[in-house]
Write a protein that holds these residues in place. Structure first.
Motif, PDB file in Angstrom:
ATOM      1  N   ASP A  93     -57.684  -9.969  10.381  1.00  0.00           N
ATOM      2  CA  ASP A  93     -58.225  -8.614  10.228  1.00  0.00           C
ATOM      3  C   ASP A  93     -59.637  -8.601   9.661  1.00  0.00           C
ATOM      4  O   ASP A  93     -60.302  -7.568   9.664  1.00  0.00           O
ATOM      5  CB  ASP A  93     -57.302  -7.747   9.369  1.00  0.00           C
ATOM      6  N   GLU A  94     -60.127  -9.760   9.199  1.00  0.00           N
ATOM      7  CA  GLU A  94     -61.490  -9.833   8.672  1.00  0.00           C
ATOM      8  C   GLU A  94     -62.534  -9.855   9.785  1.00  0.00           C
ATOM      9  O   GLU A  94     -63.714  -9.607   9.534  1.00  0.00           O
ATOM     10  CB  GLU A  94     -61.674 -11.107   7.837  1.00  0.00           C
ATOM     11  N   PHE A  95     -62.099 -10.151  11.002  1.00  0.00           N
ATOM     12  CA  PHE A  95     -63.040 -10.373  12.098  1.00  0.00           C
ATOM     13  C   PHE A  95     -63.058  -9.202  13.074  1.00  0.00           C
ATOM     14  O   PHE A  95     -62.079  -8.482  13.229  1.00  0.00           O
ATOM     15  CB  PHE A  95     -62.686 -11.674  12.831  1.00  0.00           C
ATOM     16  N   ASP A  96     -64.210  -9.064  13.750  1.00  0.00           N
ATOM     17  CA  ASP A  96     -64.415  -7.934  14.654  1.00  0.00           C
ATOM     18  C   ASP A  96     -64.330  -8.309  16.130  1.00  0.00           C
ATOM     19  O   ASP A  96     -64.167  -7.433  16.979  1.00  0.00           O
ATOM     20  CB  ASP A  96     -65.787  -7.304  14.370  1.00  0.00           C
ATOM     21  N   ALA A  97     -64.454  -9.587  16.452  1.00  0.00           N
ATOM     22  CA  ALA A  97     -64.364 -10.051  17.847  1.00  0.00           C
ATOM     23  C   ALA A  97     -63.975 -11.513  17.845  1.00  0.00           C
ATOM     24  O   ALA A  97     -64.182 -12.237  16.866  1.00  0.00           O
ATOM     25  CB  ALA A  97     -65.687  -9.842  18.575  1.00  0.00           C
ATOM     26  N   LEU A  98     -63.425 -11.950  18.971  1.00  0.00           N
ATOM     27  CA  LEU A  98     -62.911 -13.310  19.142  1.00  0.00           C
ATOM     28  C   LEU A  98     -63.528 -13.904  20.402  1.00  0.00           C
ATOM     29  O   LEU A  98     -63.527 -13.272  21.452  1.00  0.00           O
ATOM     30  CB  LEU A  98     -61.392 -13.247  19.271  1.00  0.00           C
ATOM     31  N   PHE A  99     -64.055 -15.141  20.284  1.00  0.00           N
ATOM     32  CA  PHE A  99     -64.721 -15.777  21.426  1.00  0.00           C
ATOM     33  C   PHE A  99     -64.268 -17.219  21.579  1.00  0.00           C
ATOM     34  O   PHE A  99     -64.325 -18.001  20.635  1.00  0.00           O
ATOM     35  CB  PHE A  99     -66.239 -15.724  21.246  1.00  0.00           C
ATOM     36  N   TYR A 100     -63.829 -17.570  22.799  1.00  0.00           N
ATOM     37  CA  TYR A 100     -63.403 -18.923  23.118  1.00  0.00           C
ATOM     38  C   TYR A 100     -64.458 -19.618  23.981  1.00  0.00           C
ATOM     39  O   TYR A 100     -64.756 -19.173  25.084  1.00  0.00           O
ATOM     40  CB  TYR A 100     -62.074 -18.904  23.873  1.00  0.00           C
ATOM     41  N   VAL A 101     -64.979 -20.724  23.464  1.00  0.00           N
ATOM     42  CA  VAL A 101     -65.903 -21.567  24.216  1.00  0.00           C
ATOM     43  C   VAL A 101     -65.091 -22.398  25.212  1.00  0.00           C
ATOM     44  O   VAL A 101     -63.986 -22.847  24.914  1.00  0.00           O
ATOM     45  CB  VAL A 101     -66.672 -22.494  23.251  1.00  0.00           C
TER      46      VAL A 101
END
Length: 244
Positions: A93-101
């Motif tokens: 919940d601390e993060f605003d977006a998720l990105f997978y390389v």
């Protein structure tokens, strides 16, 4: 306060049964990093934590890519001391977006990683953007919406195509063909794959934005799409009809 983006790298370093090294693909982190780093706060994680393996073939293939080579020389700390995904999940919940390389590594560990799937599903349920580039969209294949349906059911996505995999002579080393599986799970909602492409859609049953890029050349566009999803209105629209 700047938005926080969680970047996930593979921990897998061997290419199937070939024994050849693999991992994450250099320009697929370097180019989004260039777009994102001065506008958001980045946290880097991987399934095992610690050093996430960089595919040496991506270093070789990027020799003439000045941005990637600069990133390689100056940002090594980002991938040599990553957080363990299991330690990040309770803090999602601390993060605003998720990105997978991308890179070939995620095909072997992140496709079925239960912690990764729980993370994606947590972000989607909270209507937060989830992004992936090249082989990275494999992480979406087994993710579910809160209703239990596949998260990308009926959703337009893209990823490394079968033709591209054949062109680099690695189809036989793959555990599955990404384009084929994305087509199956989405119900055939893949655009015509070819060249640089970024596709943005809404996850099934949630308000989460799903951002996918087809290949290494799409990495910058994925970074821009993440910024747009986070509300950075000044980001320029790309030329592709599939963009945004």
């Amino acid at each position: 306060m700047a938005p926080k983006v969680l970047v996930v790298l593979t921990s897998h370093d061997k290419l199937g049964e070939t024994g050849h090294p693999t991992g994450w693909y250099l320009p697929e982190f370097a180019h989004p990093h260039e777009v994102l780093h001065d506008k958001v706060s980045l946290t880097i994680a991987s399934p095992n934590g610690g050093e996430a393996p960089l595919d040496p073939s991506s270093v070789k293939a990027s020799e003439s890519d000045e941005l990637s080579q600069k990133f390689l020389k100056e940002q090594k700390a980002l991938w040599t001391n990553t957080h363990k995904l299991a330690d990040i999940l309770p803090r999602a919940d601390e993060f605003d977006a998720l990105f997978y390389v991308g890179g070939h590594g995620p095909m072997f560990d992140l496709t079925n990683d239960p912690t990764s799937l729980a993370l994606i599903q947590t972000f989607a349920a909270a209507n937060k953007p989830v992004a992936a580039v090249c082989h990275g969209p494999c992480v979406l294949l087994n993710a579910k919406a809160p209703s239990g349906v596949p998260l990308i059911s009926g959703v337009g996505v893209t990823g490394f195509s079968n033709e591209e995999e054949d062109a680099v002579n690695l189809s036989a080393a793959m555990p599955f063909m990404l384009e084929t599986e994305l087509g199956r799970v989405t119900g055939g909602k893949l655009p015509r794959l070819g060249g640089e492409m970024v596709v943005v859609g809404k996850a099934a049953g949630t308000g989460s934005t799903i951002i996918t890029g087809q290949n290494p050349g799409s990495a910058t566009g994925v970074g821009k799409a993440i910024l747009k999803a986070l509300g950075f209105a000044s980001i320029q629209k790309a030329q592709s009809d599939s963009y945004w």
